[in-house]
Design an enzyme around this catalytic site. Sequence first.
Site, PDB file in Angstrom:
ATOM      1  N   ASN A  81      13.514 -15.114   6.575  1.00 14.63           N
ATOM      2  CA  ASN A  81      12.348 -14.245   6.527  1.00 14.63           C
ATOM      3  C   ASN A  81      11.103 -15.049   6.884  1.00 14.63           C
ATOM      4  O   ASN A  81      10.795 -16.011   6.180  1.00 14.63           O
ATOM      5  CB  ASN A  81      12.195 -13.652   5.119  1.00 14.63           C
ATOM      6  CG  ASN A  81      11.120 -12.590   5.087  1.00 14.63           C
ATOM      7  OD1 ASN A  81      10.775 -12.025   6.116  1.00 14.63           O
ATOM      8  ND2 ASN A  81      10.592 -12.326   3.908  1.00 14.63           N
ATOM      9  N   ASP A  85      10.089 -24.679   7.504  1.00  9.22           N
ATOM     10  CA  ASP A  85      10.454 -23.694   6.475  1.00  9.22           C
ATOM     11  C   ASP A  85      11.837 -24.029   5.900  1.00  9.22           C
ATOM     12  O   ASP A  85      12.680 -23.142   5.714  1.00  9.22           O
ATOM     13  CB  ASP A  85      10.405 -22.256   7.012  1.00  9.22           C
ATOM     14  CG  ASP A  85      10.456 -21.229   5.885  1.00  9.22           C
ATOM     15  OD1 ASP A  85      10.417 -21.617   4.705  1.00  9.22           O
ATOM     16  OD2 ASP A  85      10.554 -20.009   6.186  1.00  9.22           O
ATOM     17  N   HIS A 116       2.098 -16.108   3.759  1.00  9.54           N
ATOM     18  CA  HIS A 116       3.373 -15.556   4.237  1.00  9.54           C
ATOM     19  C   HIS A 116       3.023 -14.127   4.637  1.00  9.54           C
ATOM     20  O   HIS A 116       2.956 -13.239   3.780  1.00  9.54           O
ATOM     21  CB  HIS A 116       4.376 -15.616   3.072  1.00  9.54           C
ATOM     22  CG  HIS A 116       5.627 -14.827   3.260  1.00  9.54           C
ATOM     23  ND1 HIS A 116       6.869 -15.405   3.225  1.00  9.54           N
ATOM     24  CD2 HIS A 116       5.841 -13.512   3.438  1.00  9.54           C
ATOM     25  CE1 HIS A 116       7.789 -14.469   3.384  1.00  9.54           C
ATOM     26  NE2 HIS A 116       7.187 -13.312   3.514  1.00  9.54           N
ATOM     27  N   HIS A 174       5.055 -19.777   9.033  1.00 12.15           N
ATOM     28  CA  HIS A 174       6.242 -19.337   9.801  1.00 12.15           C
ATOM     29  C   HIS A 174       6.028 -18.091  10.671  1.00 12.15           C
ATOM     30  O   HIS A 174       6.628 -17.052  10.463  1.00 12.15           O
ATOM     31  CB  HIS A 174       7.454 -19.136   8.873  1.00 12.15           C
ATOM     32  CG  HIS A 174       7.222 -18.367   7.602  1.00 12.15           C
ATOM     33  ND1 HIS A 174       6.578 -17.142   7.547  1.00 12.15           N
ATOM     34  CD2 HIS A 174       7.558 -18.647   6.323  1.00 12.15           C
ATOM     35  CE1 HIS A 174       6.546 -16.724   6.303  1.00 12.15           C
ATOM     36  NE2 HIS A 174       7.119 -17.622   5.535  1.00 12.15           N
TER      37      HIS A 174
HETATM   38  O1  DOR Z   1      13.583 -17.478   4.766  1.00 14.77           O
HETATM   39  C1  DOR Z   1      12.818 -17.693   3.833  1.00 14.77           C
HETATM   40  N1  DOR Z   1      13.210 -18.392   2.748  1.00 14.77           N
HETATM   41  N2  DOR Z   1      11.578 -17.196   3.871  1.00 14.77           N
HETATM   42  C2  DOR Z   1      10.748 -17.270   2.827  1.00 14.77           C
HETATM   43  O2  DOR Z   1       9.654 -16.803   2.947  1.00 14.77           O
HETATM   44  C3  DOR Z   1      11.175 -17.881   1.568  1.00 14.77           C
HETATM   45  C4  DOR Z   1      12.264 -18.842   1.791  1.00 14.77           C
HETATM   46  C5  DOR Z   1      12.955 -19.260   0.512  1.00 14.77           C
HETATM   47  O3  DOR Z   1      12.279 -19.625  -0.448  1.00 14.77           O
HETATM   48  O4  DOR Z   1      14.190 -19.279   0.502  1.00 14.77           O
END
Ligand code: DOR
Length: 432
Positions: free
Chosen positions: A283, A310, A180, A233
């Site tokens: 994210n 994701d 990540h 991602h």
């Molecule tokens: O948007 C995200 N959600 N990015 C991440 O890196 C973690 C993930 C989550 O676990 O909710």
Amino acid sequence: MKTLLKGGRVIDPANGRDGEMDVLIENGTIARVARTLPADGAEVFELRRGWIVAPGLIDMHVHLREPGQEHKETVATGTAAAVAGGFTAVACMPNTDPINDHPGITELILRKTAQANLARVYPIGAVSLGSRGEQLAELGAQKAAGCVGFTDDGRPVATALLMRRALEYAGMLGVPIIDHCEDPSLKGDGVAHEGYRAATMGLRGIPGVAESIMVERDIALAELTGGAFHVAHMSARQSVRAVRDAKMRGGSRVTCEVAPHHFILTDESLERPTRYDTNVKMNPPLREQADRDAMLDGIADGTVDVIATDHAPHHLDEKLVEFDRAPFGIVGLETAVPLVFDRLVHAGRIGLPRMIELLSVNPARVLALPGGSLAEGRPADVTILAPDAPVSIRASALRSKSKNTPFDGWSLRGGVAATIVGGRVVYRNEQA
Ligand code: DOR
């Protein structure tokens, strides 16, 4: 037990097949693929004109939330969402509670997978204990328990030294480190892409280089160690450039994935159709048009290896707060195939064989999984696709326990007709 898939267009890039063929499944494996095969006592599945028979789709970036966050998703609900989305297998991220840094947790996930008996689940273990970025987890023991890769997803692998050691150990085990990529000092407490929109809306920004700096670090370490590094991602145009350059130089094992929201949406979604909708908070964040276009270019020119969702389920109560305070992430398992059909294939950006590479062949290759192929003798994991089926996305109808999608209400062309795992039909779409 014999099943004959009759009259579909088989697209099996791993074996150089593309054409109208029948597929005979016997005792859970692919028995024969040929122009016309006799029913010979098999249950016949007559496919509609134009339907595609593909090796089972694999989503290599999914959060199943079990153990510990079962109010968001469980292995059972997540795999139900997976097969409804056309995925015969998913790889699940270790940021559960507790973090999957131990064979006991991997075993629990695999036990729940067997109970659910839907999609295959391949656990990804944490790189470091508790994903705290201090001490390496027991990668060897985790691989023996069933892990197919390692990541501290949700966070980057904290230091260059830890990443170096992880690449060295994982390299010996023959599995990748999935990072990540995000420089925490540049990300700070940002919540949206750093740019015009975040500025005018009073949101703290995360610049694209917060990602690409870490991508560059990891490429350098992959080149140093010979280990396999996979970018999770990817969202920033600078990262695509870095991966493309590394692939051109050759001599390293660098691969990358992009999620549908990053090649479809931009930070304009922060304002339209709804301002401050927490279902566009993820994210890495939705970036600007130049970044979105760079993802599309990377998908078309081969820089991007994999489309992964994701899938990050969050409960309504957690998302129904101020934008700043909402958790990052959206669900993706049940929207990916229609989005890829509509926005990539029907838009003329990629052909069907490339779609199957991105969603099946390449994720199998990156994680060294048995899928991605319809060769005789392989497990009969098959996705039947209906390229022209009209699809209306309705958040309330998702099988996932969480409904946090920005695509609610979208009408798209192209969907899933059926999903077959180990020769068993685990999902059938009566509307297709
Ligand atoms: O948007 C995200 N959600 N990015 C991440 O890196 C973690 C993930 C989550 O676990 O909710």
